[in-house]
Structure formats: C-alpha cells, structure tokens
Design an enzyme around this catalytic site. Sequence first.
Site, PDB file in Angstrom:
ATOM      1  N   ASP A   1       3.181  -3.728 -14.075  1.00 59.86           N
ATOM      2  CA  ASP A   1       2.337  -2.682 -13.511  1.00 59.86           C
ATOM      3  C   ASP A   1       1.491  -2.033 -14.599  1.00 59.86           C
ATOM      4  O   ASP A   1       1.620  -2.332 -15.790  1.00 59.86           O
ATOM      5  CB  ASP A   1       3.211  -1.638 -12.797  1.00 59.86           C
TER       6      ASP A   1
ATOM      7  N   TRP B   1       0.866  -1.185   0.000  1.00 62.37           N
ATOM      8  CA  TRP B   1       0.000   0.000   0.000  1.00 62.37           C
ATOM      9  C   TRP B   1       0.902   1.234   0.000  1.00 62.37           C
ATOM     10  O   TRP B   1       1.856   1.331   0.753  1.00 62.37           O
ATOM     11  CB  TRP B   1      -0.960   0.014   1.185  1.00 62.37           C
TER      12      TRP B   1
END
Length: 502
Positions: free
Chosen positions: A298, A203
Amino acid sequence: MRQLPAFRTLRDFIDWCAAQNQLAAISEPVSVRHRMTAVHRAALERGGPVLRFETPVLADGRVSGIPVVTNLFGTTDRVAAGLGVSAESLPDLGEFLAALRAPTPPEGMRDALSRWPMLRAALATRPKMVSHPAVQEVVEEGGAIDLGGLPVQTHWPGDAGPLITWPVVLTRPYGTEADSVSRYNAGVYRVQVIGRDRLIMRWLAHRGGAAHHRGWARAGEPMPVAIVLGAAPGLLLSAALPLPETVSELGFSGVLGGARPRLTPARTVPLLVPADAEMVIEGWVSPAETAPEGPFGDHTGYYNAAEPFPVMQVSAVTRRADALYLSTYTGRPPDEPAIIGEVFNKLALPTIRAQIPEIRDLWLPPAACSYRMAVVSIDKRYPGQARRVMMALWGMLPQFSYTKAIIVVDDDLDPSNWDDISWALATRMDPSRDVMILNDTPMDYLDFASPQPGLAGKMGIDATNKIGPETTRDWGTVMRMTPEDEAAALDIIARHLPEGMP
C-alpha cells in the site's frame, strides 16, 4: 485557461509525451509479476519518461499481445499537462476549482463566468453519444472472458495476486437511469483479479462507489459497474480530484480534456462508458457476496491486511483492437499517487485560503504518505491563532481528517523547506506549551500505528513566534541583513567566483 492541445484519449496524451521526448518503449520481455514494478519504480525515482512495455510476460509465461503503459504521471509536469496546463499555471486552475466550490450570488454569476470561462464549460458540459465506439471493436462475453489474459501486474512479492491499479470505476445510484450521467460517480479503486471472470472491488466506506453499492444492496439487487481501463488523462485526474459533489467527474473530464466527453452504451450493463477508452470491464457487483481482498503493498510502504470486500461478476470485456493497458503501482513514496498529490496540494491551496484566509502556504510532504502530515505557514496576528488553524484544517476537507500531524509556522518561512521547519521547531516551539494532542479522532484504518482501526490521535505543533499571553518572556528578534547589503554581496560574489561555478 487551457494551454495544451486537447487530449481526447490516452493515446493523444502519450503522443504528446513522445513529442516532448517523454516516452520510452521497452521492447525486451518484462514480467508483469514484480519485475515491471521494479523497472517502473527505477524510472520514476529518476524523473523518467512514460514507459511502454511492448512485450509483457504473463505470470504463466505467456507473452501478452497488449502493451503496458506505466509512469504516465511520474512527474509533476506531466500531471499538470494531464490537467491541460503548465506547472506554472496550476495556481490559476486552483482558483477555478475554488470558484466551483464557492457559492456565487445571482447578481455575480455574469462576472464569475466572465472571469472563469472554464466555469461556463464546467456548468454546460454535455456528453456526446457515439454509436460505433473504438472501445467496442473487440467484445468478449460469457466463456470468451479471460481476465488472466490481460497483462495485470502482481506488483510486490507479498501481494495476494494480480491487481488492477489505474481503473476508473463508474457507478450510479440505485433508482437512477443509465443516461443520468450527472449522477454517476467515477472513482479510482483497487480491483483484485480472483478468477477468469471475477473481481473484488475495494472501495472504502466513505467513497462514492461504496455509497452507491449500499443503495443497491439495501434493495437486494446487484449493482451495474463499468471499469474503464486506459481512460483519457482528463477522466483519470477528474476521478482522483476532490471535486464538489455537485460536479460530475465525467462532465468535468471534458473541461480538463479540452473536448466534450464521448460516451456510448455499455454492452451488458445499463451504464454509459467512454467511447474512446482502451478497455472496459463490465459486470455486476453482488449485494451480499464478499471475498478476502489482499494483502497488497500500500501507499504506506507496508502490506495491508486481507479484508472482505464485494465481489464483481464480469459480464463483458470490450476493448480496442490494438488496446493498451494502463497501470501503476502504489508503495512507499515516491509513487505516482504521491506525485499527483503534490500537484493536487497546489490546486487545493486557493480553496483552503478561501476558508482560512490567514494561511499563506501549505505543504503535504510526499514522504509522509502525502496527507498524513501537513506544514502550514500563516500570517499570525493574535494569540492562539495557530491552534485555530489546526482545528479548522482538520474539519475542513475529508482528507484532512486523516492528517495525524500539523505543524504551523510563520509566513517568513517556507513550509516545504525542512531546514526552515527544523529551525522553527528548535527556536519557536516548546513541547510543554506548544504541542496539542487530540484523542479518538477519525483515521485511515490502513494506518496500523493507530491504537484502534479507524480511530487515532492527532498532534498539532505551534512553531510560530509567540505573542501576547502566549509567552511571559521577551521574544527574540530574527537576524537579517539589509536588502542593500544582500544585493551588493551577490554582485561582489558573482564577479569574483572562479569561472564555471554557479
């Protein structure tokens, strides 16, 4: 405002997709290592249906008994349906979200509630507690936990290992109680599997889960976490929406889902979890221990570097007896996050207009990783207005702080039409006068084009017609046919085209 039946569970939504001929079951064995991602991507690029892989093959060759569901939000129509509306009604839902953000004077609350019935629901939503939840039909604790038995995908050839990609991660601030649901954060983060009962929580520092973890870490205590796998579409999308901080994602999921959220106490951590989810992974995130997360493919289309993130010790895995595993991939657009971003772009427009009224339309090109570039059309009325709009956008919402290029055009053009944008850049913009460069501004640290991690420049391009002191030359007049001639031309052509031509 809701136009579709209530989707209390992921299964409700999948059944609805099947009724719309938007579900394909794949019975042949498909490996969770790379091959499933390739199949998913091929379906998504063709606007294909939800995929249900009936026979997932694990990395070690075993066949998993848990089917994998992918491409849930592979089209904008399905994203809208997950929000409970048709694609045509997204602007209305956007107006409602803008109303959530706008402070309402006391004397105007009755009027606001009459105009927005969903506002009353959002303010009054309370969870319903469930004593015998479906998500705890099977409970694995201690030595029975084996995350390697779940069909978690390894998506790309350069990935470090299995990656959970559609989790809803529930956390709460240090010092709160388990029943303080309004204080919970629900976020979608990347979760790497590194062992039978160990995970890495990725996170970013500005996200709610990371903020909660800092509070627990300051106290030197592990943080309870519940990772919800296979949540209802309302919770999946609430966790991804940029909701106001005063609005609980869990509560708002009931508004989107058309029913009160049903919660139950987790088995081994002091948290409440969705009673009707497919699975929940419970555990404790260490206040200090980290492990290298990545590299993984990603949304930029590149692999990001390995970096240290907190480690979670799993204390239980609970699931339905016939559980489904929901998954997706991230990569160079198109991918599901980019398609969800297209819809969220439409939802955000009323909020943006409330703050910057001269904006008429805004487009975040999905190919530009959804938020790295923005094209804005404005009702231009005074010199320097385009630059003011750029600065206002960069400072308005957190996601725009990562927008590295903004192009501003006039409202006679469609900001989502590359031909219009190209024409405006070619005829209304001079590089020496109309390009604004900012240095050392915040940037997504995953953007390795930035000179420094998390710090980069921004570019604004004023491709509007120039007025007043913006130019010393006579400005051109755009050529247009009269509406009467255009209508007559369409009528003549329609009557004389060969049969079968559009």
